[in-house]
Design an enzyme around this catalytic site. Structure first.
Site, PDB file in Angstrom:
ATOM      1  N   ASP A   7      38.422  30.817  40.407  1.00  0.00           N
ATOM      2  CA  ASP A   7      37.497  31.929  40.559  1.00  0.00           C
ATOM      3  C   ASP A   7      36.089  31.322  40.567  1.00  0.00           C
ATOM      4  OD1 ASP A   7      36.439  34.587  40.477  1.00  0.00           O
ATOM      5  OD2 ASP A   7      36.123  34.312  38.324  1.00  0.00           O
ATOM      6  N   ASP A   9      32.374  33.116  40.029  1.00  0.00           N
ATOM      7  CA  ASP A   9      31.428  33.553  38.992  1.00  0.00           C
ATOM      8  C   ASP A   9      32.103  33.592  37.620  1.00  0.00           C
ATOM      9  OD1 ASP A   9      29.725  33.851  41.136  1.00  0.00           O
ATOM     10  OD2 ASP A   9      29.614  36.028  41.030  1.00  0.00           O
TER      11      ASP A   9
HETATM   12 MG    MG Z   1      34.804  35.704  37.635  1.00  0.00          MG
END
Ligand code: MG
Ligand code: ZN
Length: 182
Positions: A7, A9
């Protein structure tokens, strides 16, 4: 091929909410060491990121691509190669018609991971995802990929109620203690 799905952020960079400008993109300091270790251990690296900010009109797909090019260049300077960045620009309640529908790529759906598996011949059983939200973890499990929740980003919100296989302090802890351990 074995792979790690990342992932973005809250895992690679600080989650400041709909990050879309280079000046707001702050790498976690130990992300480079973590990814180098994975690469040296033979894992291919993929980023799988929800970008509904595009559907809701906070920024454009071009903005996202520009930021991605910056990020990849910074990785390249450190000798890190990201195989491919998969992103979902959709949201069912968006305002930009072309992106506003219920898709099968927005996590917790697993379309992005499934696509990478197909495109690159990834072996899900030898692969991992690292994410900071339960929706990341759920997406991985739909494709039989093991999932590690990190406590950075939004992670602490989910630690008491997660289906993750492991919980790590951050990306480097995830790599050293849960991925390279095997
Ligand atoms: Mg995230
Ligand atoms: Zn999508």
């Amino acid at each position: 091929m074995k792979a790690v799905f990342l992932d973005r952020d809250g895992v690679i960079n600080v989650d400041k909410g709909y990050v879309h400008r280079v000046e707001d993109f702050e790498f976690y300091p130990n992300v480079f060491e973590a990814l180098k270790k994975l690469q040296d251990a033979g894992f291919k690296l993929f980023i799988v990121t929800n970008q509904s900010g595009i559907a809701v009109g906070y920024y454009t797909e071009e903005d996202f691509i520009k930021l991605t090019e910056y990020m990849l260049k910074e990785f390249e300077k450190e000798g890190i190669n990201i195989e491919k960045v998969y992103y979902c620009p959709h949201h069912e309640n968006g305002i930009v018609p072309k992106y506003s529908f219920k898709c099968d790529c927005r996590k917790p759906e697993s379309g992005m991971i499934r696509q990478a598996i197909e495109d690159f011949g990834v072996d899900p059983k030898r692969s991992f995802l690292i994410g900071d939200k339960e929706n990341d973890i759920l997406a991985a499990h739909k494709e039989n990929v093991k999932a590690i929740l990190v406590k950075t980003g939004q992670g602490v919100k989910y630690i008491d109620n997660t289906t993750a296989d492991y919980i790590a302090e951050d990306i480097l802890d995830a790599v050293e203690n849960f991925i390279l351990m095997f």
